[in-house]
Design a protein around this motif. Structure first.
Motif, PDB file in Angstrom:
ATOM      1  N   GLN A 181       0.814  -1.207   0.000  1.00 58.66           N
ATOM      2  CA  GLN A 181       0.000   0.000   0.000  1.00 58.66           C
ATOM      3  C   GLN A 181       0.854   1.266   0.000  1.00 58.66           C
ATOM      4  N   ARG A 182       2.106   1.152   0.445  1.00 59.30           N
ATOM      5  CA  ARG A 182       2.978   2.315   0.561  1.00 59.30           C
ATOM      6  C   ARG A 182       3.800   2.589  -0.700  1.00 59.30           C
ATOM      7  N   LEU A 183       4.111   1.545  -1.439  1.00 63.74           N
ATOM      8  CA  LEU A 183       4.928   1.734  -2.634  1.00 63.74           C
ATOM      9  C   LEU A 183       4.063   2.224  -3.787  1.00 63.74           C
ATOM     10  N   LEU A 184       4.511   3.220  -4.478  1.00 61.61           N
ATOM     11  CA  LEU A 184       3.720   3.815  -5.545  1.00 61.61           C
ATOM     12  C   LEU A 184       4.008   3.208  -6.910  1.00 61.61           C
ATOM     13  N   ASP A 185       5.223   2.775  -7.147  1.00 59.70           N
ATOM     14  CA  ASP A 185       5.597   2.207  -8.430  1.00 59.70           C
ATOM     15  C   ASP A 185       4.991   0.801  -8.539  1.00 59.70           C
ATOM     16  N   THR A 186       3.994   0.635  -9.375  1.00 59.60           N
ATOM     17  CA  THR A 186       3.276  -0.642  -9.438  1.00 59.60           C
ATOM     18  C   THR A 186       4.151  -1.804  -9.871  1.00 59.60           C
ATOM     19  N   GLY A 187       5.256  -1.539 -10.540  1.00 57.98           N
ATOM     20  CA  GLY A 187       6.159  -2.621 -10.896  1.00 57.98           C
ATOM     21  C   GLY A 187       6.980  -3.114  -9.727  1.00 57.98           C
ATOM     22  N   SER A 188       7.029  -2.333  -8.658  1.00 52.72           N
ATOM     23  CA  SER A 188       7.871  -2.684  -7.519  1.00 52.72           C
ATOM     24  C   SER A 188       7.111  -3.353  -6.383  1.00 52.72           C
ATOM     25  N   ILE A 189       5.808  -3.190  -6.317  1.00 44.94           N
ATOM     26  CA  ILE A 189       5.082  -3.699  -5.158  1.00 44.94           C
ATOM     27  C   ILE A 189       4.827  -5.197  -5.273  1.00 44.94           C
ATOM     28  N   PRO A 190       4.821  -5.882  -4.140  1.00 47.02           N
ATOM     29  CA  PRO A 190       4.467  -7.299  -4.178  1.00 47.02           C
ATOM     30  C   PRO A 190       3.007  -7.449  -4.589  1.00 47.02           C
ATOM     31  N   THR A 191       2.752  -8.209  -5.619  1.00 45.73           N
ATOM     32  CA  THR A 191       1.376  -8.419  -6.064  1.00 45.73           C
ATOM     33  C   THR A 191       0.851  -9.777  -5.643  1.00 45.73           C
ATOM     34  N   THR A 192       1.736 -10.656  -5.266  1.00 51.90           N
ATOM     35  CA  THR A 192       1.353 -11.966  -4.758  1.00 51.90           C
ATOM     36  C   THR A 192       2.032 -12.149  -3.417  1.00 51.90           C
ATOM     37  N   ILE A 193       1.253 -12.484  -2.387  1.00 46.65           N
ATOM     38  CA  ILE A 193       1.790 -12.683  -1.038  1.00 46.65           C
ATOM     39  C   ILE A 193       1.322 -14.050  -0.540  1.00 46.65           C
ATOM     40  N   TRP A 194       2.240 -14.805   0.045  1.00 50.37           N
ATOM     41  CA  TRP A 194       1.883 -16.104   0.599  1.00 50.37           C
ATOM     42  C   TRP A 194       2.788 -16.413   1.779  1.00 50.37           C
ATOM     43  N   GLN A 195       2.365 -17.394   2.570  1.00 49.84           N
ATOM     44  CA  GLN A 195       3.183 -17.839   3.690  1.00 49.84           C
ATOM     45  C   GLN A 195       3.951 -19.081   3.255  1.00 49.84           C
TER      46      GLN A 195
END
Length: 155
Positions: free
Chosen positions: A89-103
């Motif tokens: 939610q904090r990173l603005l560059d959409t290429g840099s943010i995690p789009t898939t999160i898992w444990q």
């Protein structure tokens, strides 16, 4: 070397240093054997310069969440999944943010080699030591039919 213990080193007093030492003296493909001998809570992340890999493993007592970005060129990891979500939610560059999160799954080593975002997966088989309690019951989650009872003397 004992089959069920880590190789001791008289100069090491800290458990994390002993784990790192043992990971350094076995070939990278045998890391699962070192991890399988651990007891207690752990999440481990280490870089092995011999095969230029980042390795990750955890047991059921500690979390590890991973995230990969949309470009599939950056891996993020944190103990708390919510904090990893907050990072997105904090990173603005959409290429840099995690789009898939898992444990990370329990008792599996993920090995990320340089330039490859698809990990090798190795299953860890944990060593489980059975300990006898005062009344000689076997410890652990064995069914009651598997427990050994002390037989009174003279019977």
């Amino acid at each position: 070397r004992s089959e069920y213990s880590l190789t001791p080193n008289k100069d090491i007093e800290v458990d994390s240093e002993l784990i790192a030492y043992n990971l350094s003296i076995v070939p990278p493909e045998e890391a699962k054997d070192v991890i399988g001998k651990l007891s207690g809570a752990y999440t481990l992340v280490w870089f092995d310069e011999r095969d230029e890999s980042v390795n990750m493993v955890r047991n059921s007592e500690r979390p590890l969440h991973l995230g990969i970005n949309a470009l599939a060129d950056t891996l993020f990891f944190m103990s708390e999944g919510y904090m990893l979500y907050c990072l997105t939610q904090r990173l603005l560059d959409t290429g840099s943010i995690p789009t898939t999160i898992w444990q990370l799954s329990i008792d599996q080593i993920l090995k990320y080699k340089k330039g490859n975002m698809v990990p090798e997966v190795t299953r860890v088989v944990p060593f489980i030591a059975l300990r006898a309690s005062r009344d000689w019951n076997m410890a652990g989650t064995l069914g009651t039919d598997m427990k050994q009872k002390r037989t009174p003397r003279g019977t």
